[in-house]
Design an enzyme around this catalytic site. Structure first.
Site, PDB file in Angstrom:
ATOM      1  N   CYS A  32      -0.242   1.238   7.054  1.00 57.32           N
ATOM      2  CA  CYS A  32      -0.701   1.302   5.884  1.00 57.32           C
ATOM      3  C   CYS A  32      -2.063   1.879   6.038  1.00 57.32           C
ATOM      4  CB  CYS A  32      -1.172   0.031   4.982  1.00 57.32           C
ATOM      5  SG  CYS A  32       0.653  -0.742   4.800  1.00 57.32           S
ATOM      6  N   CYS A  45      -2.708  -3.081   7.206  1.00 60.27           N
ATOM      7  CA  CYS A  45      -2.016  -3.064   8.694  1.00 60.27           C
ATOM      8  C   CYS A  45      -2.254  -1.804   9.312  1.00 60.27           C
ATOM      9  CB  CYS A  45      -0.525  -3.417   8.608  1.00 60.27           C
ATOM     10  SG  CYS A  45       0.629  -2.059   7.982  1.00 60.27           S
ATOM     11  N   GLU A  84       0.841  -1.245  -0.057  1.00 57.98           N
ATOM     12  CA  GLU A  84      -0.094  -0.023  -0.175  1.00 57.98           C
ATOM     13  C   GLU A  84       0.786   1.176  -0.168  1.00 57.98           C
ATOM     14  OE1 GLU A  84      -2.201  -3.186   2.349  1.00 57.98           O
ATOM     15  OE2 GLU A  84      -0.099  -2.614   2.268  1.00 57.98           O
TER      16      GLU A  84
END
Length: 158
Positions: A88, A85, A57
């Site tokens: 990101c 996560c 990302e």
């Protein structure tokens, strides 16, 4: 049966994830789209680039920003092979991306060794209680840069 544009873009992110595994990267891919056009796409290159921030990302956001010559990705959507996560997700919010599509979820990632639940728990803790020790140092001196920013009349806000 014809697939939707969203499904095509998700499959593209999934292919990036699979190709990444073959190159020695992590099993993650991301595609950023604006007005029906891919403006950024990348896979995870943490182990390849020796960079813990080189998640798919983040790599895709960097690529899209360079291509569009902006730090504001409003009007964009991101297709992630896995639920982002915390790092990101933060990057996606800072980039002002409008919508996130994802394939695998946090539990799927944890099952194969990518468990980021501890980071979410850490964020809820007071800094003094976190696993990685934190200590504020020179806050009065640190404020100077913030004062300069606050007083600047021609700043580009983000």
């Amino acid at each position: 049966m014809e697939s939707t544009f969203q499904e095509q873009m998700m499959r593209r992110s999934l292919r990036l994830a699979e190709e990444s595994v073959g190159r020695g990267g992590g099993p993650f891919g991301a595609v950023i789209v604006k007005d029906g056009e891919v403006v950024g796409e990348a896979s995870n290159s943490v182990t390849i680039d020796h960079d813990p921030t080189a998640h798919a990302e983040v790599n895709a956001i960097r690529q899209a920003c360079r291509r569009l010559e902006t730090f504001d990705l409003s009007g964009c959507e991101i297709y992630c092979s896995c639920e982002p996560c915390p790092m990101c997700l933060g990057a996606i919010y800072w980039a002002h991306i409008d919508k996130i599509y994802y394939g695998n979820n946090q539990r799927d990632a944890a099952r194969i060794g990518f468990d980021d639940a501890f980071i979410y728990r850490e964020l809820d803790l007071d800094p003094s209680e976190r696993r990685t020790k934190m200590e504020q140092l020179l806050p009065e001196e640190a404020r100077h840069a913030f004062d300069l920013w606050e007083q600047k009349s021609d700043k580009t806000e983000y």
